[in-house]
Structure formats: C-alpha cells, structure tokens
Scaffold this motif. Structure first.
Motif, PDB file in Angstrom:
ATOM      1  N   ARG A  35      -6.084  -9.135  -4.282  1.00 37.94           N
ATOM      2  CA  ARG A  35      -5.018  -8.321  -3.464  1.00 37.94           C
ATOM      3  C   ARG A  35      -4.887  -9.210  -2.043  1.00 37.94           C
ATOM      4  O   ARG A  35      -3.536  -9.339  -1.774  1.00 37.94           O
ATOM      5  CB  ARG A  35      -5.143  -7.119  -3.432  1.00 37.94           C
ATOM      6  CG  ARG A  35      -4.193  -6.127  -3.057  1.00 37.94           C
ATOM      7  CD  ARG A  35      -4.394  -4.702  -3.249  1.00 37.94           C
ATOM      8  NE  ARG A  35      -3.046  -3.962  -3.327  1.00 37.94           N
ATOM      9  CZ  ARG A  35      -3.171  -2.565  -3.279  1.00 37.94           C
ATOM     10  NH1 ARG A  35      -4.040  -1.901  -3.037  1.00 37.94           N
ATOM     11  NH2 ARG A  35      -1.967  -1.992  -3.224  1.00 37.94           N
TER      12      ARG A  35
ATOM     13  N   PHE B  77       0.866  -1.320  -0.002  1.00 40.71           N
ATOM     14  CA  PHE B  77      -0.087  -0.008   0.018  1.00 40.71           C
ATOM     15  C   PHE B  77       0.823   1.318  -0.014  1.00 40.71           C
ATOM     16  O   PHE B  77       0.327   2.459  -0.112  1.00 40.71           O
ATOM     17  CB  PHE B  77      -1.030  -0.044   1.269  1.00 40.71           C
ATOM     18  CG  PHE B  77      -1.968  -0.998   1.196  1.00 40.71           C
ATOM     19  CD1 PHE B  77      -3.288  -0.664   0.437  1.00 40.71           C
ATOM     20  CD2 PHE B  77      -1.876  -2.181   1.593  1.00 40.71           C
ATOM     21  CE1 PHE B  77      -4.157  -1.520   0.275  1.00 40.71           C
ATOM     22  CE2 PHE B  77      -2.693  -3.370   1.340  1.00 40.71           C
ATOM     23  CZ  PHE B  77      -3.946  -3.105   0.571  1.00 40.71           C
TER      24      PHE B  77
ATOM     25  N   ALA C   4      -4.633   0.149   5.704  1.00 42.32           N
ATOM     26  CA  ALA C   4      -3.540  -0.825   5.773  1.00 42.32           C
ATOM     27  C   ALA C   4      -3.432  -1.249   7.161  1.00 42.32           C
ATOM     28  O   ALA C   4      -2.830  -2.744   7.489  1.00 42.32           O
ATOM     29  CB  ALA C   4      -2.120  -0.015   5.471  1.00 42.32           C
TER      30      ALA C   4
ATOM     31  N   LYS D  18      -6.285   5.768   3.948  1.00 42.49           N
ATOM     32  CA  LYS D  18      -5.369   4.759   3.414  1.00 42.49           C
ATOM     33  C   LYS D  18      -4.385   3.954   4.577  1.00 42.49           C
ATOM     34  O   LYS D  18      -4.177   2.858   4.460  1.00 42.49           O
ATOM     35  CB  LYS D  18      -4.520   5.623   2.507  1.00 42.49           C
ATOM     36  CG  LYS D  18      -3.357   4.849   1.736  1.00 42.49           C
ATOM     37  CD  LYS D  18      -2.462   5.475   0.842  1.00 42.49           C
ATOM     38  CE  LYS D  18      -1.476   4.597   0.270  1.00 42.49           C
ATOM     39  NZ  LYS D  18      -0.602   5.394  -0.732  1.00 42.49           N
TER      40      LYS D  18
END
Length: 144
Positions: A121, A52, A72, A68
């Motif tokens: 992913r 990430f 993560a 974000k």
C-alpha cells in the motif's frame, strides 16, 4: 483559501474566519510557498486522505484524533520525508508537530512496512506521489 503566514492561517481557522470544513483551507509555512511546493504538500495529504477515506482537513489538525487519523498523518509525514525529501523540521512546521514526533512517525511507518500488505500500500502511495512530483516539475519547466 490559501495563507502564506501560517500563524494567521491557524488563527483564522480557530476563530472561524475560515470554515474549518473547507477542504482547501490548508496552512503552509511561508518558506514552503515556492511555486509547486504547496501543490506537493496538498497532493500528498489528498492522496493519503483518499487512500484511507479520511477528510484531508482532519489529517492536518494538530490533535491526535482517532487512531485511523493519526496513522494517516504519520503516513503523510513519511511520504513527505521519503518521497519528496522534506526535512523533519519542515514537516513539523506543516503539521504543527515537533521534529522528534515526525521522526517517530517515519520510523513507525518504516517498521510497519515489514508487513507485506502494508508495504504494498505504501509503495503504491509513493509511486503516486512521485508521479505527481514529476508532473509538477514538468509543468513548471523543471525536468528531472
């Protein structure tokens, strides 16, 4: 720099005795100091940070941070729980969160896996973490 006493570690980070930007300054609870376990915690955070494009130290911070970063961290918690069988309490100690927060993170990631691209992913991250776990076990003389 590694600490086994988690409170001393966090205090050192807060007071500046340890450089907060030092990538290998991780605080891991004492009962998680079994040889190999610290490696797995660090490896999981490192794998997620690379995937990430986030500094691993940022993932370990107790503040929520940007979306974000929070995502993560949630994925790191999920991988520790599902791929490495850490309990929610243990993960909470590592990330300085309550076990219910960790449970929420795991449920959220599981729900997001309904999206095929996200699921692909996470599947790749799981494979990577399991490979690291298996290699660590072989290196420590513990065959799976």
């Amino acid at each position: 720099m590694e600490f086994t006493n988690v409170e001393a570690c966090y205090k050192s980070l807060q007071t500046g005795a340890v450089n907060k930007n030092q990538k290998n300054a991780y605080c891991v609870p004492e009962k998680k100091t079994q040889k190999g376990t610290r490696l797995l915690i660090k490896a999981t955070v490192q794998v997620v940070s690379v995937a990430f494009e986030i500094d691993p130290q940022t993932i370990m911070r107790p503040e929520r941070g940007l979306a974000k970063v929070a995502r993560a961290r949630q994925i790191s918690c999920y991988l520790l729980h599902t791929s490495l069988s850490f309990s929610l309490v243990e993960i909470g100690e590592i990330f300085r969160k309550d076990r219910t927060t960790i449970g929420h993170a795991c449920r959220l990631v599981e729900d997001l896996r309904d999206e095929p691209a996200f699921d692909d992913r996470i599947t790749e991250l799981e494979k990577t973490i399991r490979l690291i776990r298996d290699l660590a076990d072989v290196g420590l003389g513990r065959e799976r």
